[in-house]
Design an enzyme around this catalytic site. Structure first.
Site: not given
Length: 447
Positions: A169, A289-290, A412
Protein backbone atom coordinates in the site's frame (compact mmCIF):
# COMPACT_ATOMS: atom_id res chain seq x y z
CA UNK A 1 -16.20 -25.77 1.57
CA UNK A 2 -13.14 -26.15 -0.64
CA UNK A 3 -10.26 -28.33 0.44
CA UNK A 4 -7.59 -25.89 1.63
CA UNK A 5 -4.92 -28.39 0.59
CA UNK A 6 -6.24 -28.63 -2.95
CA UNK A 7 -3.93 -25.88 -4.24
CA UNK A 8 -0.61 -27.19 -5.56
CA UNK A 9 2.19 -24.80 -6.43
CA UNK A 10 3.57 -25.78 -9.84
CA UNK A 11 6.24 -23.12 -10.19
CA UNK A 12 7.38 -19.79 -8.79
CA UNK A 13 8.64 -17.60 -11.63
CA UNK A 14 10.63 -14.40 -11.49
CA UNK A 15 9.31 -12.01 -14.12
CA UNK A 16 11.57 -9.10 -15.05
CA UNK A 17 10.54 -6.03 -17.05
CA UNK A 18 11.02 -6.54 -20.76
CA UNK A 19 14.07 -4.56 -21.96
CA UNK A 20 13.16 -1.26 -23.57
CA UNK A 21 14.86 1.20 -25.88
CA UNK A 22 17.16 3.82 -24.27
CA UNK A 23 14.51 6.48 -24.93
CA UNK A 24 11.71 4.48 -23.31
CA UNK A 25 13.97 3.41 -20.44
CA UNK A 26 14.80 7.01 -19.54
CA UNK A 27 11.09 7.88 -19.49
CA UNK A 28 10.50 5.53 -16.54
CA UNK A 29 12.54 6.16 -13.37
CA UNK A 30 14.42 3.40 -11.58
CA UNK A 31 13.92 5.00 -8.16
CA UNK A 32 10.87 6.60 -6.57
CA UNK A 33 11.14 8.41 -3.23
CA UNK A 34 8.08 7.91 -1.08
CA UNK A 35 5.87 10.97 -0.66
CA UNK A 36 3.83 11.94 2.39
CA UNK A 37 0.85 10.06 0.90
CA UNK A 38 2.96 6.90 0.47
CA UNK A 39 4.67 7.04 3.87
CA UNK A 40 1.34 6.93 5.69
CA UNK A 41 0.85 3.33 4.47
CA UNK A 42 4.43 2.10 5.03
CA UNK A 43 3.52 -0.38 7.78
CA UNK A 44 0.04 -1.22 6.47
CA UNK A 45 -0.85 -4.76 5.41
CA UNK A 46 -0.63 -5.48 1.66
CA UNK A 47 -3.81 -5.14 -0.37
CA UNK A 48 -4.84 -8.51 -1.81
CA UNK A 49 -7.31 -8.92 -4.65
CA UNK A 50 -8.62 -12.01 -6.36
CA UNK A 51 -9.97 -12.07 -9.92
CA UNK A 52 -11.91 -15.13 -11.17
CA UNK A 53 -12.24 -15.84 -14.90
CA UNK A 54 -14.57 -18.39 -16.45
CA UNK A 55 -13.47 -19.93 -19.74
CA UNK A 56 -16.27 -21.45 -21.76
CA UNK A 57 -14.10 -23.85 -23.74
CA UNK A 58 -11.31 -26.18 -22.70
CA UNK A 59 -7.94 -24.49 -22.61
CA UNK A 60 -4.29 -25.37 -22.58
CA UNK A 61 -2.79 -24.41 -19.22
CA UNK A 62 0.69 -23.90 -20.67
CA UNK A 63 -0.61 -21.46 -23.29
CA UNK A 64 -2.63 -19.48 -20.75
CA UNK A 65 0.24 -19.18 -18.29
CA UNK A 66 2.74 -18.34 -21.02
CA UNK A 67 0.55 -15.50 -22.29
CA UNK A 68 0.01 -14.07 -18.80
CA UNK A 69 3.72 -14.25 -17.99
CA UNK A 70 4.82 -12.64 -21.28
CA UNK A 71 2.31 -9.80 -20.97
CA UNK A 72 3.31 -9.19 -17.34
CA UNK A 73 6.92 -8.68 -18.45
CA UNK A 74 5.80 -6.18 -21.08
CA UNK A 75 3.55 -4.35 -18.59
CA UNK A 76 6.45 -4.02 -16.15
CA UNK A 77 8.37 -2.24 -18.91
CA UNK A 78 5.94 0.65 -18.40
CA UNK A 79 5.91 0.26 -14.59
CA UNK A 80 9.55 -0.73 -14.00
CA UNK A 81 9.75 0.49 -10.36
CA UNK A 82 7.20 -2.19 -9.42
CA UNK A 83 9.85 -4.84 -10.06
CA UNK A 84 12.04 -3.22 -7.41
CA UNK A 85 11.97 -3.11 -3.62
CA UNK A 86 11.34 -0.63 -0.84
CA UNK A 87 14.41 0.01 1.29
CA UNK A 88 15.30 2.58 3.92
CA UNK A 89 19.02 3.27 3.57
CA UNK A 90 20.76 4.58 6.69
CA UNK A 91 21.81 7.72 4.85
CA UNK A 92 18.27 8.41 3.60
CA UNK A 93 15.76 10.42 5.65
CA UNK A 94 12.92 8.36 4.18
CA UNK A 95 12.27 5.05 2.37
CA UNK A 96 12.62 4.74 -1.39
CA UNK A 97 11.40 2.29 -4.02
CA UNK A 98 14.36 1.28 -6.16
CA UNK A 99 14.72 -0.96 -9.20
CA UNK A 100 18.13 -2.37 -10.05
CA UNK A 101 19.09 -4.56 -12.98
CA UNK A 102 18.14 -8.14 -12.15
CA UNK A 103 15.14 -7.32 -9.98
CA UNK A 104 11.96 -9.20 -10.85
CA UNK A 105 8.40 -9.79 -9.68
CA UNK A 106 7.29 -13.06 -8.11
CA UNK A 107 4.66 -14.91 -10.15
CA UNK A 108 3.36 -18.13 -8.59
CA UNK A 109 1.76 -20.70 -10.89
CA UNK A 110 -0.60 -23.06 -9.09
CA UNK A 111 -3.26 -25.64 -9.79
CA UNK A 112 -6.40 -26.33 -7.78
CA UNK A 113 -9.03 -29.05 -7.86
CA UNK A 114 -11.36 -27.05 -5.64
CA UNK A 115 -14.87 -26.26 -6.87
CA UNK A 116 -14.28 -23.27 -9.17
CA UNK A 117 -17.99 -22.51 -9.53
CA UNK A 118 -18.45 -22.41 -5.77
CA UNK A 119 -15.53 -20.01 -5.32
CA UNK A 120 -16.34 -17.78 -8.27
CA UNK A 121 -20.11 -17.53 -7.97
CA UNK A 122 -21.33 -14.16 -6.73
CA UNK A 123 -24.46 -15.73 -5.25
CA UNK A 124 -22.61 -18.05 -2.86
CA UNK A 125 -21.34 -17.46 0.64
CA UNK A 126 -17.73 -18.61 0.89
CA UNK A 127 -15.64 -19.28 3.97
CA UNK A 128 -12.99 -16.55 4.03
CA UNK A 129 -10.13 -19.02 4.49
CA UNK A 130 -10.98 -20.73 1.19
CA UNK A 131 -9.45 -17.78 -0.67
CA UNK A 132 -6.19 -17.71 1.28
CA UNK A 133 -4.29 -20.28 -0.85
CA UNK A 134 -5.19 -18.32 -4.00
CA UNK A 135 -3.36 -15.07 -3.16
CA UNK A 136 0.44 -14.74 -2.97
CA UNK A 137 2.40 -13.61 0.04
CA UNK A 138 4.29 -10.37 -0.52
CA UNK A 139 8.00 -10.78 0.35
CA UNK A 140 8.67 -8.37 3.24
CA UNK A 141 11.54 -8.29 5.73
CA UNK A 142 12.88 -5.72 8.17
CA UNK A 143 15.27 -4.38 5.52
CA UNK A 144 13.39 -4.84 2.25
CA UNK A 145 9.83 -5.07 0.93
CA UNK A 146 8.63 -6.08 -2.52
CA UNK A 147 6.15 -3.81 -4.26
CA UNK A 148 3.92 -6.48 -5.85
CA UNK A 149 3.47 -10.24 -6.18
CA UNK A 150 1.05 -12.29 -8.31
CA UNK A 151 -0.41 -15.79 -8.46
CA UNK A 152 -2.20 -17.55 -11.30
CA UNK A 153 -4.24 -20.57 -10.17
CA UNK A 154 -5.71 -22.84 -12.82
CA UNK A 155 -8.83 -24.93 -12.11
CA UNK A 156 -8.66 -27.66 -14.78
CA UNK A 157 -11.92 -29.26 -13.64
CA UNK A 158 -13.84 -26.00 -13.70
CA UNK A 159 -12.74 -24.35 -16.95
CA UNK A 160 -11.48 -21.29 -15.16
CA UNK A 161 -8.59 -19.60 -13.46
CA UNK A 162 -7.92 -16.92 -10.87
CA UNK A 163 -5.35 -14.16 -10.61
CA UNK A 164 -4.34 -13.20 -7.09
CA UNK A 165 -2.56 -9.91 -6.50
CA UNK A 166 -0.72 -8.67 -3.44
CA UNK A 167 0.39 -5.04 -3.50
CA UNK A 168 2.26 -2.87 -1.02
CA UNK A 169 0.00 0.00 0.00
CA UNK A 170 2.96 2.39 0.37
CA UNK A 171 3.50 2.10 -3.40
CA UNK A 172 0.00 1.92 -4.85
CA UNK A 173 -3.39 3.24 -3.87
CA UNK A 174 -6.54 1.73 -5.33
CA UNK A 175 -6.50 3.85 -8.47
CA UNK A 176 -2.84 3.07 -9.22
CA UNK A 177 -3.14 -0.66 -8.56
CA UNK A 178 -6.18 -0.82 -10.84
CA UNK A 179 -4.25 1.09 -13.51
CA UNK A 180 -1.44 -1.46 -13.44
CA UNK A 181 -3.67 -4.56 -13.52
CA UNK A 182 -5.72 -3.07 -16.37
CA UNK A 183 -2.48 -2.30 -18.24
CA UNK A 184 -1.36 -5.90 -17.82
CA UNK A 185 -4.78 -7.09 -18.96
CA UNK A 186 -4.79 -4.76 -21.99
CA UNK A 187 -1.39 -5.99 -23.15
CA UNK A 188 -2.35 -9.64 -22.58
CA UNK A 189 -5.59 -9.26 -24.53
CA UNK A 190 -3.85 -7.65 -27.52
CA UNK A 191 -0.66 -9.72 -27.40
CA UNK A 192 0.19 -10.63 -30.97
CA UNK A 193 -2.40 -8.25 -32.41
CA UNK A 194 -0.73 -4.91 -31.63
CA UNK A 195 2.11 -4.12 -34.09
CA UNK A 196 3.87 -2.05 -31.44
CA UNK A 197 3.65 -4.98 -29.03
CA UNK A 198 3.40 -2.96 -25.85
CA UNK A 199 1.37 0.18 -26.53
CA UNK A 200 -0.96 1.43 -23.80
CA UNK A 201 -3.92 3.78 -24.25
CA UNK A 202 -3.40 7.25 -22.79
CA UNK A 203 -5.59 6.59 -19.75
CA UNK A 204 -3.28 3.74 -18.69
CA UNK A 205 0.04 5.54 -19.12
CA UNK A 206 1.48 6.23 -15.63
CA UNK A 207 3.02 9.51 -14.50
CA UNK A 208 5.74 8.95 -11.88
CA UNK A 209 6.98 12.52 -11.29
CA UNK A 210 7.18 12.91 -7.51
CA UNK A 211 7.96 16.63 -7.73
CA UNK A 212 4.26 17.36 -8.24
CA UNK A 213 3.53 16.34 -4.63
CA UNK A 214 4.29 19.18 -2.23
CA UNK A 215 4.59 18.97 1.57
CA UNK A 216 4.19 22.55 2.82
CA UNK A 217 3.08 21.42 6.30
CA UNK A 218 6.11 19.17 6.82
CA UNK A 219 4.03 16.01 7.26
CA UNK A 220 6.68 13.57 6.02
CA UNK A 221 8.93 13.78 9.12
CA UNK A 222 5.84 13.69 11.37
CA UNK A 223 4.60 10.48 9.75
CA UNK A 224 8.05 8.89 9.79
CA UNK A 225 8.57 9.68 13.46
CA UNK A 226 5.17 8.26 14.38
CA UNK A 227 5.74 5.10 12.32
CA UNK A 228 9.17 4.53 13.87
CA UNK A 229 7.56 4.71 17.29
CA UNK A 230 4.80 2.20 16.55
CA UNK A 231 7.13 -0.58 17.73
CA UNK A 232 9.96 1.76 18.58
CA UNK A 233 11.63 3.86 19.48
CA UNK A 234 13.48 4.61 16.23
CA UNK A 235 12.27 1.43 14.57
CA UNK A 236 13.14 1.63 10.85
CA UNK A 237 11.81 -1.86 10.15
CA UNK A 238 9.74 -2.33 6.99
CA UNK A 239 7.72 -5.18 8.50
CA UNK A 240 4.01 -4.44 8.32
CA UNK A 241 1.86 -4.12 11.41
CA UNK A 242 0.03 -7.27 12.46
CA UNK A 243 -3.68 -6.54 12.42
CA UNK A 244 -6.37 -8.54 14.13
CA UNK A 245 -6.98 -12.05 12.85
CA UNK A 246 -10.44 -12.72 11.44
CA UNK A 247 -12.58 -15.40 13.10
CA UNK A 248 -11.77 -18.88 11.82
CA UNK A 249 -15.38 -19.30 10.71
CA UNK A 250 -15.66 -15.93 8.92
CA UNK A 251 -17.87 -16.04 5.83
CA UNK A 252 -17.76 -13.74 2.80
CA UNK A 253 -20.63 -12.71 0.57
CA UNK A 254 -21.33 -10.20 -2.20
CA UNK A 255 -24.43 -8.03 -2.19
CA UNK A 256 -25.72 -5.58 -4.79
CA UNK A 257 -27.61 -2.35 -4.21
CA UNK A 258 -29.43 -1.32 -7.38
CA UNK A 259 -29.66 2.22 -8.64
CA UNK A 260 -33.43 2.41 -7.96
CA UNK A 261 -32.77 1.27 -4.38
CA UNK A 262 -30.07 3.91 -3.95
CA UNK A 263 -32.34 6.62 -5.35
CA UNK A 264 -35.14 5.49 -3.03
CA UNK A 265 -32.82 5.74 -0.02
CA UNK A 266 -31.69 9.20 -1.12
CA UNK A 267 -35.30 10.30 -1.29
CA UNK A 268 -36.08 8.77 2.11
CA UNK A 269 -33.11 10.47 3.78
CA UNK A 270 -33.91 13.75 2.06
CA UNK A 271 -37.51 13.62 3.31
CA UNK A 272 -36.41 12.75 6.85
CA UNK A 273 -34.06 15.72 6.92
CA UNK A 274 -36.44 18.16 5.22
CA UNK A 275 -37.82 19.73 8.37
CA UNK A 276 -34.39 20.06 9.95
CA UNK A 277 -32.67 21.71 7.03
CA UNK A 278 -35.50 23.73 5.42
CA UNK A 279 -34.17 26.99 6.79
CA UNK A 280 -30.50 26.20 6.22
CA UNK A 281 -28.25 27.24 3.35
CA UNK A 282 -27.86 24.92 0.36
CA UNK A 283 -24.22 24.34 1.35
CA UNK A 284 -25.37 22.98 4.72
CA UNK A 285 -27.53 20.30 3.15
CA UNK A 286 -26.23 16.70 3.35
CA UNK A 287 -24.07 15.24 0.60
CA UNK A 288 -26.45 12.64 -0.83
CA UNK A 289 -24.07 10.85 -3.20
CA UNK A 290 -24.14 7.19 -4.18
CA UNK A 291 -21.06 6.65 -2.00
CA UNK A 292 -22.48 8.31 1.12
CA UNK A 293 -25.78 6.40 0.82
CA UNK A 294 -24.16 3.01 0.09
CA UNK A 295 -21.52 3.38 2.78
CA UNK A 296 -24.04 4.58 5.37
CA UNK A 297 -26.48 1.78 4.58
CA UNK A 298 -23.75 -0.87 4.86
CA UNK A 299 -22.45 0.54 8.16
CA UNK A 300 -25.95 0.52 9.67
CA UNK A 301 -26.53 -3.06 8.49
CA UNK A 302 -23.22 -4.21 10.00
CA UNK A 303 -23.92 -2.46 13.30
CA UNK A 304 -27.35 -4.09 13.52
CA UNK A 305 -26.03 -7.51 12.48
CA UNK A 306 -23.51 -7.49 15.33
CA UNK A 307 -26.31 -7.07 17.88
CA UNK A 308 -23.76 -5.61 20.25
CA UNK A 309 -25.23 -3.99 23.33
CA UNK A 310 -22.68 -1.28 23.99
CA UNK A 311 -22.46 2.44 24.48
CA UNK A 312 -19.12 2.59 22.68
CA UNK A 313 -19.25 4.68 19.51
CA UNK A 314 -18.64 3.19 16.06
CA UNK A 315 -15.57 4.37 14.15
CA UNK A 316 -16.20 4.83 10.43
CA UNK A 317 -13.39 5.88 8.11
CA UNK A 318 -12.88 6.29 4.38
CA UNK A 319 -10.44 7.80 1.91
CA UNK A 320 -10.84 10.29 -0.91
CA UNK A 321 -8.77 10.67 -4.05
CA UNK A 322 -6.73 13.87 -3.75
CA UNK A 323 -5.43 14.15 -7.31
CA UNK A 324 -7.99 16.73 -8.40
CA UNK A 325 -8.29 18.31 -4.95
CA UNK A 326 -4.70 19.47 -4.48
CA UNK A 327 -3.56 22.94 -5.49
CA UNK A 328 -2.26 22.66 -8.13
CA UNK A 329 -4.07 19.43 -9.01
CA UNK A 330 -2.11 16.31 -9.91
CA UNK A 331 -2.47 14.54 -13.27
CA UNK A 332 -5.25 11.96 -13.28
CA UNK A 333 -2.66 9.28 -14.13
CA UNK A 334 -0.29 10.14 -11.29
CA UNK A 335 1.05 6.78 -10.11
CA UNK A 336 1.42 6.24 -6.38
CA UNK A 337 -0.66 7.07 -3.36
CA UNK A 338 -2.73 10.22 -3.41
CA UNK A 339 -5.57 9.63 -0.98
CA UNK A 340 -6.59 11.39 2.21
CA UNK A 341 -8.56 9.98 5.10
CA UNK A 342 -11.64 11.14 6.92
CA UNK A 343 -13.01 9.50 10.05
CA UNK A 344 -16.40 9.64 11.74
CA UNK A 345 -17.20 8.69 15.31
CA UNK A 346 -20.87 7.74 15.20
CA UNK A 347 -23.18 7.16 18.14
CA UNK A 348 -23.99 3.44 18.22
CA UNK A 349 -27.51 3.93 19.57
CA UNK A 350 -28.15 6.45 16.83
CA UNK A 351 -27.07 3.97 14.14
CA UNK A 352 -29.24 1.25 15.66
CA UNK A 353 -32.29 3.49 15.92
CA UNK A 354 -35.15 4.07 13.51
CA UNK A 355 -33.28 6.92 11.83
CA UNK A 356 -29.93 5.11 11.74
CA UNK A 357 -29.48 5.61 8.00
CA UNK A 358 -30.09 9.35 8.34
CA UNK A 359 -27.62 9.58 11.22
CA UNK A 360 -24.91 7.76 9.25
CA UNK A 361 -25.48 9.74 6.05
CA UNK A 362 -25.30 13.03 7.94
CA UNK A 363 -22.02 12.09 9.67
CA UNK A 364 -20.42 10.92 6.41
CA UNK A 365 -21.72 13.98 4.60
CA UNK A 366 -20.16 16.35 7.14
CA UNK A 367 -16.82 14.55 6.82
CA UNK A 368 -16.87 14.84 3.02
CA UNK A 369 -17.81 18.53 3.11
CA UNK A 370 -14.95 19.22 5.54
CA UNK A 371 -12.54 18.43 2.72
CA UNK A 372 -13.65 21.55 0.86
CA UNK A 373 -14.16 23.75 3.91
CA UNK A 374 -11.04 22.81 5.93
CA UNK A 375 -8.67 21.54 3.25
CA UNK A 376 -7.73 18.00 2.23
CA UNK A 377 -4.76 17.82 4.64
CA UNK A 378 -6.48 19.33 7.66
CA UNK A 379 -5.75 17.11 10.65
CA UNK A 380 -3.33 14.95 8.66
CA UNK A 381 -0.79 14.96 11.50
CA UNK A 382 -3.15 12.58 13.36
CA UNK A 383 -3.71 10.09 10.54
CA UNK A 384 -1.06 7.58 11.63
CA UNK A 385 -2.26 7.78 15.24
CA UNK A 386 -5.85 7.10 14.16
CA UNK A 387 -5.31 4.55 11.37
CA UNK A 388 -3.04 1.92 12.91
CA UNK A 389 -4.66 1.61 16.35
CA UNK A 390 -8.11 1.51 14.73
CA UNK A 391 -7.39 -1.41 12.40
CA UNK A 392 -5.56 -3.27 15.19
CA UNK A 393 -8.36 -2.81 17.72
CA UNK A 394 -10.83 -5.56 18.55
CA UNK A 395 -13.60 -2.96 18.29
CA UNK A 396 -15.48 -2.67 14.99
CA UNK A 397 -13.72 -0.42 12.50
CA UNK A 398 -15.82 0.26 9.42
CA UNK A 399 -13.40 1.18 6.66
CA UNK A 400 -13.77 1.06 2.88
CA UNK A 401 -11.64 -0.58 0.19
CA UNK A 402 -12.16 -0.03 -3.52
CA UNK A 403 -14.56 2.22 -5.39
CA UNK A 404 -17.20 1.81 -8.10
CA UNK A 405 -15.22 4.41 -10.05
CA UNK A 406 -12.30 2.02 -10.55
CA UNK A 407 -14.27 -0.10 -13.02
CA UNK A 408 -12.60 -3.23 -11.70
CA UNK A 409 -14.88 -5.53 -13.72
CA UNK A 410 -13.49 -4.04 -16.95
CA UNK A 411 -10.24 -5.96 -16.31
CA UNK A 412 -10.28 -8.21 -19.37
CA UNK A 413 -7.14 -10.27 -20.08
CA UNK A 414 -8.67 -11.67 -23.26
CA UNK A 415 -11.05 -14.15 -21.66
CA UNK A 416 -13.84 -11.67 -20.94
CA UNK A 417 -14.83 -9.80 -17.80
CA UNK A 418 -14.06 -11.44 -14.45
CA UNK A 419 -16.93 -13.47 -13.05
CA UNK A 420 -16.06 -12.24 -9.56
CA UNK A 421 -13.56 -9.93 -7.85
CA UNK A 422 -12.82 -10.09 -4.13
CA UNK A 423 -10.63 -7.88 -1.91
CA UNK A 424 -9.25 -10.67 0.27
CA UNK A 425 -7.31 -8.39 2.64
CA UNK A 426 -10.40 -6.64 4.06
CA UNK A 427 -10.87 -9.45 6.55
CA UNK A 428 -7.72 -8.26 8.38
CA UNK A 429 -8.69 -4.60 8.49
CA UNK A 430 -12.42 -5.00 9.06
CA UNK A 431 -13.20 -2.92 5.98
CA UNK A 432 -15.87 -3.47 3.37
CA UNK A 433 -15.17 -3.39 -0.36
CA UNK A 434 -17.11 -1.38 -2.94
CA UNK A 435 -17.19 -1.89 -6.70
CA UNK A 436 -19.45 -1.33 -9.65
CA UNK A 437 -21.85 -4.17 -10.34
CA UNK A 438 -20.39 -7.01 -12.37
CA UNK A 439 -23.57 -7.05 -14.46
CA UNK A 440 -22.65 -3.68 -15.94
CA UNK A 441 -25.89 -1.98 -14.94
CA UNK A 442 -25.11 1.72 -14.55
CA UNK A 443 -25.50 2.96 -11.00
CA UNK A 444 -25.63 -0.46 -9.31
CA UNK A 445 -23.05 -0.98 -6.54
CA UNK A 446 -21.52 -4.25 -5.33
CA UNK A 447 -20.32 -4.56 -1.72
Amino acid sequence: MADLNSVRVVEVCKVAPQPSSPEDHSATPDALPLTLFDILWLRFAPVQRLFFYQISNSFETTTLVSKLEASLSIALQHFRPLAGNITWPQHSPKPVLTYVQGDAVSLTIAESHADFHHLSSRSNFVEAKEYHPLVPQLPISHEKAAAVAFQVTVFPNGNGFSIGTSMHHAILDGKSSTMFVKSWAHICKHLGDDPSGSALPDQLKPIFDRRVVQDPAGLEPIFLNQLQNLDGPNNRSLMVTQFKSPPSDAVRGIFVITRPEIEAMKQWVSTKMAETIKNEKQSDRPHLSTFSITYAYTCVCLAKAEEKQSDKPVLMAFTLDCRSRLDPPLPANYFGNCIAGRSVVADRKGLLGEDGLTVAVNEISEAIKSVDSDGILNGAETWVQILYPAVSSEERFMGVAGSPRFGIYDTDFGWGRPSKVEVVSIEETGAMSLAESRDGIAGDVEY
